[in-house]
Scaffold this motif. Structure first.
Motif, short mmCIF file in Angstrom:
data_model
loop_
_atom_site.label_atom_id
_atom_site.label_comp_id
_atom_site.label_asym_id
_atom_site.label_seq_id
_atom_site.Cartn_x
_atom_site.Cartn_y
_atom_site.Cartn_z
N LEU A 43 46.64 39.49 4.53
CA LEU A 43 46.45 39.89 5.92
C LEU A 43 47.77 39.97 6.67
CD1 LEU A 43 43.28 37.86 6.97
CD2 LEU A 43 43.43 40.28 6.46
N HIS A 44 48.69 39.06 6.34
CA HIS A 44 49.97 39.04 7.05
C HIS A 44 50.72 40.36 6.92
CE1 HIS A 44 50.90 37.83 2.93
NE2 HIS A 44 52.11 38.31 3.13
N GLN A 45 50.47 41.10 5.85
CA GLN A 45 51.14 42.38 5.66
C GLN A 45 50.51 43.48 6.51
OE1 GLN A 45 50.99 43.03 1.46
NE2 GLN A 45 52.47 41.41 1.03
N ARG A 46 49.29 43.25 6.96
CA ARG A 46 48.58 44.27 7.73
C ARG A 46 48.47 43.93 9.21
NH1 ARG A 46 44.81 43.71 3.25
NH2 ARG A 46 43.39 42.74 4.70
N MET A 47 48.59 42.64 9.56
CA MET A 47 48.45 42.25 10.97
C MET A 47 49.60 42.81 11.80
SD MET A 47 47.29 38.29 10.98
CE MET A 47 45.64 37.81 10.55
N VAL A 48 49.31 42.99 13.07
CA VAL A 48 50.30 43.47 14.02
C VAL A 48 51.52 42.54 14.01
CG1 VAL A 48 49.22 42.24 15.96
CG2 VAL A 48 50.67 44.24 16.38
N THR A 49 52.70 43.12 14.12
CA THR A 49 53.95 42.35 14.20
C THR A 49 54.86 43.02 15.22
OG1 THR A 49 55.00 43.62 12.43
CG2 THR A 49 53.86 41.59 11.79
N ALA A 50 55.87 42.28 15.62
CA ALA A 50 56.86 42.82 16.55
C ALA A 50 57.48 44.07 15.93
CB ALA A 50 57.92 41.78 16.86
N GLY A 51 57.64 45.09 16.76
CA GLY A 51 58.19 46.36 16.30
C GLY A 51 57.14 47.43 16.07
N ASP A 52 55.88 47.01 15.89
CA ASP A 52 54.78 47.98 15.73
C ASP A 52 54.52 48.69 17.06
OD1 ASP A 52 54.45 47.09 13.13
OD2 ASP A 52 52.60 45.97 13.54
N ARG A 53 53.87 49.83 16.99
CA ARG A 53 53.40 50.52 18.19
C ARG A 53 52.04 49.95 18.57
NH1 ARG A 53 56.44 53.35 21.18
NH2 ARG A 53 54.70 54.58 21.86
N LEU A 54 51.83 49.75 19.85
CA LEU A 54 50.53 49.28 20.32
C LEU A 54 49.54 50.43 20.20
CD1 LEU A 54 48.91 46.96 21.68
CD2 LEU A 54 49.46 48.06 23.86
N PRO A 55 48.45 50.24 19.46
CA PRO A 55 47.44 51.31 19.38
C PRO A 55 46.83 51.54 20.77
CG PRO A 55 47.03 49.59 17.75
CD PRO A 55 48.08 49.08 18.67
N ILE A 56 46.64 52.75 21.11
CA ILE A 56 46.07 53.08 22.42
C ILE A 56 44.57 53.33 22.23
CG2 ILE A 56 46.19 54.62 24.41
CD1 ILE A 56 48.68 52.83 23.97
N GLU A 57 43.82 52.26 22.29
CA GLU A 57 42.37 52.33 22.15
C GLU A 57 41.73 52.01 23.50
OE1 GLU A 57 40.82 53.39 19.57
OE2 GLU A 57 42.46 53.38 18.13
N PRO A 58 40.62 52.63 23.79
CA PRO A 58 39.95 52.38 25.08
C PRO A 58 39.29 51.00 25.10
CG PRO A 58 38.61 53.82 23.73
CD PRO A 58 39.89 53.62 22.98
N LEU A 59 39.29 50.40 26.27
CA LEU A 59 38.62 49.12 26.50
C LEU A 59 37.70 49.30 27.71
CD1 LEU A 59 41.71 46.74 26.16
CD2 LEU A 59 39.94 47.17 24.44
N VAL A 60 36.80 48.35 27.90
CA VAL A 60 35.90 48.39 29.05
C VAL A 60 36.10 47.11 29.85
CG1 VAL A 60 33.52 48.58 29.85
CG2 VAL A 60 34.20 49.73 27.73
N GLU A 61 36.77 47.23 31.00
CA GLU A 61 36.96 46.08 31.87
C GLU A 61 35.61 45.74 32.49
OE1 GLU A 61 38.28 43.02 34.41
OE2 GLU A 61 37.06 44.71 35.05
N VAL A 62 35.28 44.45 32.54
CA VAL A 62 33.92 44.05 32.91
C VAL A 62 33.54 44.41 34.34
CG1 VAL A 62 33.85 42.23 31.17
CG2 VAL A 62 34.60 41.67 33.49
N ASP A 63 34.50 44.56 35.24
CA ASP A 63 34.20 44.95 36.62
C ASP A 63 34.58 46.41 36.92
OD1 ASP A 63 33.20 42.44 37.36
OD2 ASP A 63 35.20 41.71 37.90
N LEU A 64 35.61 46.91 36.27
CA LEU A 64 36.15 48.23 36.60
C LEU A 64 35.64 49.35 35.70
CD1 LEU A 64 39.87 47.16 37.11
CD2 LEU A 64 38.10 47.47 38.86
N GLY A 65 35.12 49.02 34.53
CA GLY A 65 34.71 50.06 33.59
C GLY A 65 35.85 50.40 32.65
N PRO A 66 35.88 51.64 32.15
CA PRO A 66 36.90 52.01 31.16
C PRO A 66 38.33 51.84 31.69
CG PRO A 66 35.19 53.68 31.28
CD PRO A 66 34.95 52.73 32.42
N ILE A 67 39.18 51.25 30.85
CA ILE A 67 40.61 51.17 31.17
C ILE A 67 41.37 51.72 29.96
CG2 ILE A 67 40.43 49.26 32.81
CD1 ILE A 67 41.45 47.40 30.59
N HIS A 68 42.54 52.22 30.23
CA HIS A 68 43.35 52.85 29.20
C HIS A 68 44.69 52.15 29.11
CE1 HIS A 68 40.38 56.07 29.04
NE2 HIS A 68 40.33 55.94 30.35
#
Length: 186
Positions: free
Chosen positions: A23-48
């Motif tokens: 898993l350590h070879q696949r887990m996020v580490t410093a230097g990686d790009r943050l994946p831009i996936e949608p989330l749902v804020e519990v009060d605001l709705g979709p956030i990007h």
């Protein structure tokens, strides 16, 4: 696992799991790009995440669900020990869980958190960061018909979307020191 029980993974078990599955070879580490996936804020709705990054760095804290006392305690401590320092640096604090937004809202409102609390109900971000594990029976607690929970994790991404800090642990029994997270913003 019953609805009221929480899957516990000890530090030694976590280390064996990580090593056995590489898993350590696949887990996020410093230097990686943050994946831009949608989330749902519990009060605001979709956030990007890409929109948040336009206005400042992003700190993601991955928690299991609203019923987890360890997760609630960690977030409560971060509200006073981390959130003010992040606000002074124009950084966004986002707690992320795979729990359904309506259930996760109970956590935000119970503790009156003034930071974003968001759902990743299809665990797309959790999967993209490779910080999830199968937890049979979790679907009942999560309310999403899915059985994936995240390991406890703190991830800091700069405005360019580059991960500057990633700390993944088996659970929130030993929280990540706020000063380590703030130092990653420098």
């Amino acid at each position: 696992m019953t609805v009221t029980q929480e899957r516990r993974v000890t530090g030694a078990e976590f280390a064996r799991l990580v090593e056995r599955n590489a898993l350590h070879q696949r887990m996020v580490t410093a230097g990686d790009r943050l994946p831009i996936e949608p989330l749902v804020e519990v009060d605001l709705g979709p956030i990007h995440l890409d929109r948040l990054l336009r206005t400042g760095p992003v700190v993601l804290l991955f928690i299991r669900h609203a019923g987890s006392s360890a997760c609630g305690a960690a977030l409560t401590a971060y509200r006073t020990g981390l959130a003010p320092s992040l606000a002074a640096r124009d950084a966004h604090l986002v707690a992320v869980s795979p729990q359904a937004p309506r259930r996760l809202a109970a956590l935000k409102h119970r503790y009156d958190f003034d930071f974003l609390v968001a759902s990743d109900p299809r665990h797309r971000l959790i999967d993209a960061l490779n910080i999830g594990f199968a937890a049979p029976g979790a679907d009942i607690q999560l309310g999403t018909r899915r059985n994936v929970l995240p390991f406890a994790a703190a991830i800091v991404a700069d405005r360019a979307g580059v991960v500057r800090f990633a700390d993944v642990r088996p659970d929130w029994s030993t929280p990540i020191a706020p000063d380590r997270i703030v130092a990653a913003l420098a």
